[in-house]
Design an enzyme around this catalytic site. Sequence first.
Site, PDB file in Angstrom:
ATOM      1  N   ASP A 121      -6.587  -0.604 -10.392  1.00 41.81           N
ATOM      2  CA  ASP A 121      -6.561  -0.586  -8.942  1.00 41.81           C
ATOM      3  C   ASP A 121      -7.840   0.142  -8.484  1.00 41.81           C
ATOM      4  O   ASP A 121      -8.503   0.800  -9.290  1.00 41.81           O
ATOM      5  CB  ASP A 121      -5.288   0.151  -8.496  1.00 41.81           C
ATOM      6  CG  ASP A 121      -5.282   0.455  -7.018  1.00 41.81           C
ATOM      7  OD1 ASP A 121      -5.495  -0.481  -6.228  1.00 41.81           O
ATOM      8  OD2 ASP A 121      -5.070   1.630  -6.657  1.00 41.81           O
ATOM      9  N   ASP A 170      -8.700   1.803  -4.743  1.00 43.10           N
ATOM     10  CA  ASP A 170      -8.593   2.971  -3.858  1.00 43.10           C
ATOM     11  C   ASP A 170      -7.593   3.982  -4.430  1.00 43.10           C
ATOM     12  O   ASP A 170      -6.467   3.627  -4.769  1.00 43.10           O
ATOM     13  CB  ASP A 170      -8.135   2.531  -2.457  1.00 43.10           C
ATOM     14  CG  ASP A 170      -9.247   1.815  -1.714  1.00 43.10           C
ATOM     15  OD1 ASP A 170     -10.302   2.443  -1.502  1.00 43.10           O
ATOM     16  OD2 ASP A 170      -9.073   0.634  -1.362  1.00 43.10           O
TER      17      ASP A 170
HETATM   18 CA    CA Z   1      -4.495   2.479  -4.778  1.00 42.78          CA
END
Ligand code: CA
Length: 250
Positions: free
Chosen positions: A27, A29
């Site tokens: 992932d 962020d």
């Molecule tokens: Ca995230």
Amino acid sequence: MILKTAIQQYLERHGYEQMSLKAVLFDMDGVLYDSMKNHTQAWYKTIQGLGITCTPEEFYMHEGRTGAGTIDILYRRMYGRPATEEEQQRIYRVKSENFNALPEAQRMPGAYELLCQVKAAGLQPVLVTGSGQVSLIDRLNRSFPGIFDPRYMVTAFDVKFGKPHPEPYLMGLRKYGIRPNEAFVVENAPLGVEAGVAAGIFTVAVNTGPLPDQVLLDAGADYLLPSMAQLSDDFPAIVRAMQETKREKQ
Ligand code: CA
């Protein structure tokens, strides 16, 4: 939480004899970038500015959802109806402006060290993000030179359903041509963990935000660590455990 037990439980649940690691699905962020404070602040400013009651913390719970999906939930709660497409687009535009006005988020401590180890181990780092910034690939290349391959990236432009739907992670597997037991997921958000688990992939949660650990465990995380730096430190041991652990015979 003992890693070997976590791997055995994973193998048992999915009927695999063992894992056969070829890639790591990241992932973005809150995992590769320390960007969640900015996102939270931008959302809070935008939504509060519309007169809709909200707290800064709740945006950590929405992390990973599409912008439209988040706006819809807030509208249903406040006005008892979904947001129109026009409202979704207009509000998301304001949120993006507020986000872009903030100083650029830094790399998450430990992230680059971890990515270099992943490469050195002969594994492919695959990006799986709900983000749809146009400058994303340039920025990743600047922050993490030589790590990501545009062929193995899943962004907001690729998927129809955001997390917690498994689609983004399933697409990550498909792009690299591997099965669920040939990778593990690195996620920081409850909905992201749900998506990784729903895709049938061993999911490591790194708790880089303010939510209690239990929220990530309740989302189904197979393994939990407090930071990306810790994951980087533990990476050789994790790879070894994944190579060596076999499903226990019944
Ligand atoms: Ca995230």
